[in-house]
Structures are given as structure tokens and as C-alpha cells.
Design a protein around this motif. Sequence first.
Motif, PDB file in Angstrom:
ATOM      1  N   GLU A 186      -7.598  -4.097   5.804  1.00  0.00           N
ATOM      2  CA  GLU A 186      -8.159  -2.739   5.795  1.00  0.00           C
ATOM      3  C   GLU A 186      -9.161  -2.561   6.937  1.00  0.00           C
ATOM      4  OE1 GLU A 186      -7.408  -0.082   3.971  1.00  0.00           O
ATOM      5  OE2 GLU A 186      -6.062  -1.016   2.526  1.00  0.00           O
ATOM      6  N   ARG A 243      -6.965   4.074   7.215  1.00  0.00           N
ATOM      7  CA  ARG A 243      -6.416   4.180   5.871  1.00  0.00           C
ATOM      8  C   ARG A 243      -7.389   5.017   5.046  1.00  0.00           C
ATOM      9  NH1 ARG A 243      -1.585   2.933   4.935  1.00  0.00           N
ATOM     10  NH2 ARG A 243      -2.165   2.676   2.797  1.00  0.00           N
ATOM     11  N   ARG A 245       0.792  -1.232   0.000  1.00  0.00           N
ATOM     12  CA  ARG A 245       0.000   0.000   0.000  1.00  0.00           C
ATOM     13  C   ARG A 245       0.826   1.284   0.000  1.00  0.00           C
ATOM     14  NH1 ARG A 245      -4.218  -1.339   4.730  1.00  0.00           N
ATOM     15  NH2 ARG A 245      -2.222  -1.453   5.774  1.00  0.00           N
TER      16      ARG A 245
END
Length: 151
Positions: free
Chosen positions: A106, A116, A59
Motif C-alpha cells: 500500500e 489506493r 484487493r
Amino acid sequence: MRHSGEIPEVALHSALYYLCDDANGPGLRLTPEERRWLVEAAAARYREMVRRDLNADNRDEPFYRGVHRAIVNWRRYERFCRRQGVPLETFQHQVAADLLRLLAREMSDVRGGRCRAPLNCSFAELSRFAVQLGMIDSMLPEEYETLCRRE
């Protein structure tokens, strides 16, 4: 093929043209097996790109493109497989597992306060992708729609 950038099928056809038909190329007559090696190399590149963008460990890397790009590349891979006669079922299961891992990570980050940014796809796009991968809603984390960007 493996380092062909974001559109492996173009690299495949360019390589085939150069190797077999280009006046400046070697003028080879590839065997069916040699052609399959090139097709498999292009397929491997597609698989690499899809998995790259479903890996939460990537990420923060500059090469990471996110779920939206994984969806785009999955669709390209599907069309490529149909045209080239490459089976995709085994990889389909790997992609589904990768997507589940990413969504779980996530959700964990959001719940743990390590917030995030939303995924770079809409809930509708993510839902269609999950269905294409053979997933059903009960397989997906609860409230995963909260991870998606608003349409």
C-alpha cells in the motif's frame, strides 16, 4: 467446514449436532480425533479468511473484505482457539508477516502514484491489531497511519 462461509464455528457446531445428535442425522459417536479433524477444518477456514483479506493481490477481487474484516476474523479466530484449545502462535506470526507485506504494498502504491483508497480501518484499529500480533512500531512502515481512513 472449509466452505462454510464467514462463521466457521457455527458450521462446526451445526456439523457436530447433525452428525451426533440430530434425529435425522447418522447418530455417530465421534472419536476425539474425529472431533479434532472438524475443529481443525474450522480453524483452517478462519485462517483462510484472515489471510484472504490481508493479501494485496486480492484487493480488486469481489471476495476481498479488507483489513477491517481481517481484524474481525482474527478476533473470532482468537476466541475460537481459546475455546477449542487450538494454538495460534504460528499463525499469529504468519498474519503479522501478511500485514507487513500489505502495508508495504500500500505504501509503495501511494508513493508510486498508484494511489489506493485508504484502508478500511482506522489507525487506532490497525495499531491495536499490530499489537495483538506481537508487533512493535519499529516493525511497521514509516507513515503507515496515512493509509488509514480518518476517524
